[in-house]
Design a protein around this motif. Structure first.
Motif, PDB file in Angstrom:
ATOM      1  N   TYR A  61       5.923   2.956  40.602  1.00  0.00           N
ATOM      2  CA  TYR A  61       6.715   3.413  39.471  1.00  0.00           C
ATOM      3  C   TYR A  61       6.119   4.694  38.889  1.00  0.00           C
ATOM      4  CZ  TYR A  61       9.227   3.514  35.048  1.00  0.00           C
ATOM      5  OH  TYR A  61      10.014   3.909  33.987  1.00  0.00           O
ATOM      6  N   VAL A  62       4.817   4.685  38.645  1.00  0.00           N
ATOM      7  CA  VAL A  62       4.143   5.852  38.066  1.00  0.00           C
ATOM      8  C   VAL A  62       4.318   7.074  38.954  1.00  0.00           C
ATOM      9  CG1 VAL A  62       1.881   6.818  37.475  1.00  0.00           C
ATOM     10  CG2 VAL A  62       2.486   4.505  36.721  1.00  0.00           C
ATOM     11  N   GLN A  63       4.213   6.876  40.262  1.00  0.00           N
ATOM     12  CA  GLN A  63       4.317   8.000  41.202  1.00  0.00           C
ATOM     13  C   GLN A  63       5.675   8.685  41.134  1.00  0.00           C
ATOM     14  OE1 GLN A  63       3.413   6.234  44.995  1.00  0.00           O
ATOM     15  NE2 GLN A  63       1.189   6.374  44.704  1.00  0.00           N
ATOM     16  N   GLN A  64       6.701   7.951  40.771  1.00  0.00           N
ATOM     17  CA  GLN A  64       8.059   8.482  40.784  1.00  0.00           C
ATOM     18  C   GLN A  64       8.490   9.123  39.466  1.00  0.00           C
ATOM     19  OE1 GLN A  64       9.959   8.806  43.407  1.00  0.00           O
ATOM     20  NE2 GLN A  64       8.554   7.733  44.773  1.00  0.00           N
ATOM     21  N   GLN A  65       7.661   9.059  38.427  1.00  0.00           N
ATOM     22  CA  GLN A  65       8.105   9.517  37.111  1.00  0.00           C
ATOM     23  C   GLN A  65       7.765  10.974  36.818  1.00  0.00           C
ATOM     24  OE1 GLN A  65      10.207   7.333  35.803  1.00  0.00           O
ATOM     25  NE2 GLN A  65       9.527   6.153  37.607  1.00  0.00           N
ATOM     26  N   GLY A  66       6.921  11.577  37.626  1.00  0.00           N
ATOM     27  CA  GLY A  66       6.537  12.966  37.376  1.00  0.00           C
ATOM     28  C   GLY A  66       5.540  13.066  36.223  1.00  0.00           C
ATOM     29  N   GLU A  67       5.125  14.294  35.934  1.00  0.00           N
ATOM     30  CA  GLU A  67       4.168  14.499  34.846  1.00  0.00           C
ATOM     31  C   GLU A  67       4.833  14.208  33.500  1.00  0.00           C
ATOM     32  OE1 GLU A  67       2.507  18.388  35.121  1.00  0.00           O
ATOM     33  OE2 GLU A  67       1.528  17.991  37.036  1.00  0.00           O
ATOM     34  N   PRO A  68       4.049  13.718  32.523  1.00  0.00           N
ATOM     35  CA  PRO A  68       2.600  13.497  32.533  1.00  0.00           C
ATOM     36  C   PRO A  68       2.172  12.135  33.073  1.00  0.00           C
ATOM     37  CG  PRO A  68       3.448  12.999  30.367  1.00  0.00           C
ATOM     38  CD  PRO A  68       4.628  13.451  31.187  1.00  0.00           C
ATOM     39  N   PHE A  69       3.121  11.343  33.594  1.00  0.00           N
ATOM     40  CA  PHE A  69       2.757  10.036  34.134  1.00  0.00           C
ATOM     41  C   PHE A  69       1.773  10.207  35.288  1.00  0.00           C
ATOM     42  CE2 PHE A  69       6.717   9.458  31.989  1.00  0.00           C
ATOM     43  CZ  PHE A  69       6.650   8.189  31.429  1.00  0.00           C
ATOM     44  N   GLY A  70       0.747   9.416  35.265  1.00  0.00           N
ATOM     45  CA  GLY A  70      -0.251   9.454  36.324  1.00  0.00           C
ATOM     46  C   GLY A  70      -1.361  10.451  36.109  1.00  0.00           C
ATOM     47  N   LEU A  71      -1.220  11.335  35.133  1.00  0.00           N
ATOM     48  CA  LEU A  71      -2.285  12.298  34.863  1.00  0.00           C
ATOM     49  C   LEU A  71      -3.455  11.619  34.159  1.00  0.00           C
ATOM     50  CD1 LEU A  71      -0.309  15.426  33.609  1.00  0.00           C
ATOM     51  CD2 LEU A  71      -1.317  15.042  35.872  1.00  0.00           C
ATOM     52  N   PRO A  72      -4.687  12.054  34.447  1.00  0.00           N
ATOM     53  CA  PRO A  72      -5.845  11.476  33.760  1.00  0.00           C
ATOM     54  C   PRO A  72      -5.715  11.629  32.251  1.00  0.00           C
ATOM     55  CG  PRO A  72      -6.557  12.812  35.619  1.00  0.00           C
ATOM     56  CD  PRO A  72      -5.081  13.066  35.445  1.00  0.00           C
ATOM     57  N   GLY A  73      -5.990  10.574  31.534  1.00  0.00           N
ATOM     58  CA  GLY A  73      -5.948  10.627  30.081  1.00  0.00           C
ATOM     59  C   GLY A  73      -4.591  10.376  29.472  1.00  0.00           C
ATOM     60  N   PHE A  74      -3.528  10.282  30.306  1.00  0.00           N
ATOM     61  CA  PHE A  74      -2.201  10.025  29.759  1.00  0.00           C
ATOM     62  C   PHE A  74      -2.116   8.572  29.298  1.00  0.00           C
ATOM     63  CE2 PHE A  74       2.313   8.681  30.574  1.00  0.00           C
ATOM     64  CZ  PHE A  74       2.838   9.312  29.461  1.00  0.00           C
ATOM     65  N   SER A  75      -1.815   8.391  28.031  1.00  0.00           N
ATOM     66  CA  SER A  75      -1.738   7.048  27.448  1.00  0.00           C
ATOM     67  C   SER A  75      -0.425   6.922  26.687  1.00  0.00           C
ATOM     68  CB  SER A  75      -2.924   6.801  26.511  1.00  0.00           C
ATOM     69  OG  SER A  75      -2.868   5.507  25.950  1.00  0.00           O
ATOM     70  N   PRO A  76       0.640   6.474  27.370  1.00  0.00           N
ATOM     71  CA  PRO A  76       1.951   6.391  26.721  1.00  0.00           C
ATOM     72  C   PRO A  76       1.968   5.309  25.649  1.00  0.00           C
ATOM     73  CG  PRO A  76       2.014   5.315  28.855  1.00  0.00           C
ATOM     74  CD  PRO A  76       0.672   5.976  28.756  1.00  0.00           C
ATOM     75  N   PRO A  77       2.802   5.475  24.648  1.00  0.00           N
ATOM     76  CA  PRO A  77       2.920   4.433  23.618  1.00  0.00           C
ATOM     77  C   PRO A  77       3.538   3.178  24.215  1.00  0.00           C
ATOM     78  CG  PRO A  77       4.675   6.053  23.376  1.00  0.00           C
ATOM     79  CD  PRO A  77       3.737   6.594  24.425  1.00  0.00           C
ATOM     80  N   ARG A  78       3.155   2.031  23.671  1.00  0.00           N
ATOM     81  CA  ARG A  78       3.749   0.759  24.105  1.00  0.00           C
ATOM     82  C   ARG A  78       4.939   0.473  23.202  1.00  0.00           C
ATOM     83  NH1 ARG A  78       0.678  -2.491  27.606  1.00  0.00           N
ATOM     84  NH2 ARG A  78       1.619  -4.407  26.818  1.00  0.00           N
ATOM     85  N   LEU A  79       6.116   0.779  23.709  1.00  0.00           N
ATOM     86  CA  LEU A  79       7.329   0.582  22.931  1.00  0.00           C
ATOM     87  C   LEU A  79       7.648  -0.913  22.812  1.00  0.00           C
ATOM     88  CD1 LEU A  79       9.491   3.407  24.533  1.00  0.00           C
ATOM     89  CD2 LEU A  79       8.194   3.502  22.399  1.00  0.00           C
ATOM     90  N   PRO A  80       8.156  -1.338  21.652  1.00  0.00           N
ATOM     91  CA  PRO A  80       8.429  -2.759  21.459  1.00  0.00           C
ATOM     92  C   PRO A  80       9.607  -3.232  22.300  1.00  0.00           C
ATOM     93  CG  PRO A  80       9.261  -1.480  19.608  1.00  0.00           C
ATOM     94  CD  PRO A  80       8.485  -0.524  20.462  1.00  0.00           C
ATOM     95  N   LEU A  81       9.505  -4.443  22.782  1.00  0.00           N
ATOM     96  CA  LEU A  81      10.581  -5.090  23.517  1.00  0.00           C
ATOM     97  C   LEU A  81      10.964  -6.365  22.778  1.00  0.00           C
ATOM     98  CD1 LEU A  81       9.281  -4.787  27.189  1.00  0.00           C
ATOM     99  CD2 LEU A  81      11.297  -3.672  26.249  1.00  0.00           C
ATOM    100  N   ALA A  82      12.241  -6.493  22.453  1.00  0.00           N
ATOM    101  CA  ALA A  82      12.692  -7.682  21.729  1.00  0.00           C
ATOM    102  C   ALA A  82      12.483  -8.923  22.580  1.00  0.00           C
ATOM    103  CB  ALA A  82      14.167  -7.546  21.360  1.00  0.00           C
ATOM    104  N   GLY A  83      11.757  -9.889  22.053  1.00  0.00           N
ATOM    105  CA  GLY A  83      11.607 -11.164  22.727  1.00  0.00           C
ATOM    106  C   GLY A  83      10.525 -11.228  23.775  1.00  0.00           C
ATOM    107  N   LEU A  84       9.777 -10.142  23.988  1.00  0.00           N
ATOM    108  CA  LEU A  84       8.741 -10.184  25.016  1.00  0.00           C
ATOM    109  C   LEU A  84       7.594  -9.261  24.650  1.00  0.00           C
ATOM    110  CD1 LEU A  84       7.880 -11.307  27.787  1.00  0.00           C
ATOM    111  CD2 LEU A  84       8.933  -9.293  28.829  1.00  0.00           C
TER     112      LEU A  84
END
Length: 202
Positions: free
Chosen positions: A47-70
């Protein structure tokens, strides 16, 4: 009262005396969870490989978006009785297929030339549904049935359908979160079932 008839919550995990068919079902379900844990790691990497930058870059820390019920397993999860841990596992596993399907649909729009990822997401939804059903079967056999179905999360629809730049990035982050939760819960399920496998597999 025999050990088989006693309360699941008040016996040590390694002391159960299972009927042969139940022992086989627990082993089979544990093996499935172990296999899906490996597949989940591969899915997250793909999944990460297919998303392009900045996904997969060192130090990239995406926010954890809330998911209803999980959400991810709570720190207190490991301290719960095994039956309650498995109930929580079953509830999370029942919520994941719809989320994985939503991620797949969005990725089909964003990455139509990534058939392997789309197939992996489809497989993951099908496999986690099978694992959830197997865990519920184990719970029922132990006399500790799950507490009913979890409603399908609905709060993610706007993030998955927005075509703005922010919406696309949020959808990618949300998909990453779903893939991460998939891995966390199948791994947690593997560990919890391991407590029931005769011989004390962790």
């Amino acid at each position: 009262m025999s050990q088989r008839e006693g309360s699941l919550d008040h016996q040590t995990d390694s002391s159960f005396s299972f009927l042969p068919h139940l022992e086989a079902k627990i082993r089979q379900t544990h093996n499935l969870a172990r296999l899906l844990t490996k597949y989940a790691d591969q899915l997250l990497e793909e999944y990460v490989q297919q998303q392009g930058e900045p996904f997969g870059l060192p130090g990239f820390s995406p926010p954890r978006l809330p998911l209803a019920g999980l959400s991810g397993p709570a720190p207190s999860h490991a301290g719960l009785p095994v039956s309650e841990r498995l109930r929580q596992d079953a509830a999370a596993l029942s919520a994941l297929p719809a989320l994985l399907d939503a991620v797949r649909r969005r990725q089909a729009e964003l990455n139509p030339r990534a058939p392997r990822l789309l197939r992996s997401l489809e497989d993951a939804a099908r496999q986690v549904r099978a694992l959830g059903a197997a865990v519920e079967t184990v719970l029922a056999a132990l006399g500790a049935a799950a507490r009913g179905p979890v409603p399908e999360p609905v709060a993610t629809s706007a993030l998955f359908t927005s075509n703005s730049a922010a919406g696309v990035f949020s959808a990618k982050v949300l998909g990453l979160h779903v893939c991460s939760l998939y891995g966390e819960w199948v791994s947690r399920t593997e560990g919890d079932l391991g407590q029931l496998v005769p011989g004390g597999v962790a």
